[in-house]
Motif scaffolding. Sequence first.
Motif, PDB file in Angstrom:
ATOM      1  N   UNK A 213      30.839  -1.153   2.559  1.00 54.09           N
ATOM      2  CA  UNK A 213      29.608  -0.194   2.625  1.00 54.09           C
ATOM      3  C   UNK A 213      29.487   0.313   1.431  1.00 54.09           C
ATOM      4  N   UNK A 214      30.421   0.687   0.543  1.00 55.59           N
ATOM      5  CA  UNK A 214      30.150   1.528  -0.625  1.00 55.59           C
ATOM      6  C   UNK A 214      29.614   0.321  -1.809  1.00 55.59           C
ATOM      7  N   UNK A 215      30.358  -0.558  -1.648  1.00 56.09           N
ATOM      8  CA  UNK A 215      29.909  -1.808  -2.429  1.00 56.09           C
ATOM      9  C   UNK A 215      28.466  -2.247  -2.461  1.00 56.09           C
ATOM     10  N   UNK A 216      27.970  -2.130  -1.088  1.00 52.97           N
ATOM     11  CA  UNK A 216      26.646  -2.555  -0.787  1.00 52.97           C
ATOM     12  C   UNK A 216      25.672  -1.509  -1.510  1.00 52.97           C
ATOM     13  N   UNK A 217      26.190  -0.569  -1.167  1.00 54.05           N
ATOM     14  CA  UNK A 217      25.279   0.681  -1.609  1.00 54.05           C
ATOM     15  C   UNK A 217      25.145   0.696  -3.172  1.00 54.05           C
ATOM     16  N   UNK A 218      26.178   0.473  -3.752  1.00 53.85           N
ATOM     17  CA  UNK A 218      26.365   0.218  -5.126  1.00 53.85           C
ATOM     18  C   UNK A 218      25.510  -0.938  -5.729  1.00 53.85           C
ATOM     19  N   UNK A 219      25.653  -1.913  -4.985  1.00 50.52           N
ATOM     20  CA  UNK A 219      24.746  -3.136  -5.306  1.00 50.52           C
ATOM     21  C   UNK A 219      23.509  -2.778  -5.299  1.00 50.52           C
TER      22      UNK A 219
ATOM     23  N   UNK B 149      33.175  18.618 -11.122  1.00 51.10           N
ATOM     24  CA  UNK B 149      32.717  19.132  -9.679  1.00 51.10           C
ATOM     25  C   UNK B 149      31.687  18.070  -9.211  1.00 51.10           C
ATOM     26  N   UNK B 150      30.519  18.043 -10.278  1.00 48.91           N
ATOM     27  CA  UNK B 150      29.598  17.139  -9.486  1.00 48.91           C
ATOM     28  C   UNK B 150      29.850  15.584  -9.512  1.00 48.91           C
ATOM     29  N   UNK B 151      30.656  15.093 -10.322  1.00 52.79           N
ATOM     30  CA  UNK B 151      30.762  13.400 -10.293  1.00 52.79           C
ATOM     31  C   UNK B 151      32.040  13.220  -9.622  1.00 52.79           C
TER      32      UNK B 151
ATOM     33  N   UNK C  30      30.396   6.042 -12.778  1.00 45.44           N
ATOM     34  CA  UNK C  30      31.235   6.000 -11.379  1.00 45.44           C
ATOM     35  C   UNK C  30      30.997   4.898 -10.428  1.00 45.44           C
ATOM     36  N   UNK C  31      29.819   4.711 -10.351  1.00 46.10           N
ATOM     37  CA  UNK C  31      29.247   3.732  -9.582  1.00 46.10           C
ATOM     38  C   UNK C  31      30.058   1.983 -10.080  1.00 46.10           C
ATOM     39  N   UNK C  32      29.539   2.094 -11.512  1.00 43.95           N
ATOM     40  CA  UNK C  32      30.102   0.926 -12.081  1.00 43.95           C
ATOM     41  C   UNK C  32      31.515   0.675 -12.066  1.00 43.95           C
TER      42      UNK C  32
ATOM     43  N   UNK D 143      33.729  -2.626 -12.538  1.00 45.00           N
ATOM     44  CA  UNK D 143      33.462  -2.755 -13.992  1.00 45.00           C
ATOM     45  C   UNK D 143      34.256  -2.258 -14.907  1.00 45.00           C
ATOM     46  N   UNK D 144      35.086  -3.031 -15.489  1.00 47.82           N
ATOM     47  CA  UNK D 144      36.197  -2.431 -16.611  1.00 47.82           C
ATOM     48  C   UNK D 144      35.346  -1.753 -17.678  1.00 47.82           C
ATOM     49  N   UNK D 145      36.359  -0.547 -18.180  1.00 42.58           N
ATOM     50  CA  UNK D 145      35.881   0.197 -19.202  1.00 42.58           C
ATOM     51  C   UNK D 145      35.224  -0.526 -20.324  1.00 42.58           C
TER      52      UNK D 145
END
Lengths: 142, 142
Positions: free
Chosen positions: A104-110, B15-17, B59-61, B66-68
């Motif tokens: 689910x999370x991957x799909x969202x990020x996609x 906190x936010x992230x 964070x999404x990546x 995805x590597x740094x």
Amino acid sequence: MPETNRGLSIGQVAELTGLSVHTLRFYEREGVLAAPVRRGPGGRRLYSKSDVEWIHLCVNLRATGMPLPAIRQYAEFIRQGTGDEEQLLALLRQHRDQVATQIEQLTESLGLITRKIGAYAEQLARGAGGPVRCTPPPAERR
Amino acid sequence: MPETNRGLSIGQVAELTGLSVHTLRFYEREGVLAAPVRRGPGGRRLYSKSDVEWIHLCVNLRATGMPLPAIRQYAEFIRQGTGDEEQLLALLRQHRDQVATQIEQLTESLGLITRKIGAYAEQLARGAGGPVRCTPPPAERR
DNA sequence: CTACGAGTTAGAGCCGACTCTAGATCAAGC
DNA sequence: GCTTGATCTAGAGTCGGCTCTAACTCGTAG
């Protein structure tokens, strides 16, 4: 070719499973194999078909993010053979849920990434070498 | 509460992230932030809204594997601002494809795990404490 | 017989991504 | 002024998961 007497060499199993021989030995040491691997003359490993099946399963579990200790636990339940089937099921169900969540999370990020690509592509299309932004990317604030 | 003058403290951003303050500083050192973070009096970081947006993207990546170094590269393209939009798009598209593939593979593995659970559950249902197998699990050979 | 390639062990090394420590500084409240 | 808690820097440590090395043993081909 050591197909001597039923049983594959570590090299063959490496080919079959995509793991390195190093990793195969490492997994064995770590106790992630469900059953001890038979040894041939000279102490060499001879993997049975079900060993290979199990290893394939391990590859799948790893690929879905199950940590080695969890796989070892799974293997221990199998080895003990009795009494803990419920725990085993619980372990698998938990992992299944985690994988589902992961998807689910991957799909969202996609989706997010795809939108970002769209935004960049558009920006690039109208006005190549045009308006350049040094600040973070064009957030979809619209 | 350091909302002194527009700009969030590192703690607030943490906190936010969902990242730790350690990780935020670490990312900055590693060059994954698209723009330098402004500093307040006493040299303290003051994150702008777009800083926070960028970090959310990071964070999404990361969550999609995805590597740094790749993120740093992305950030560099943004920082340079010009000429390399195509490369940037290429990078993002490649990652999008990888995520798509990842989702496919996870979905496949999810099916396998689910079948395995079914098999165990069934085995457990008929004959609790029944036929126990020490060898690898009941492969779906049917 | 000997050379070679594939296997064996125990243990060290590596890599990515954090995570934490030490020691200093700062801002606000008592 | 003093304390408290968040922040700062530079650098060390941790953790998971491999990955590699050294030194040795086999088994077969030439």
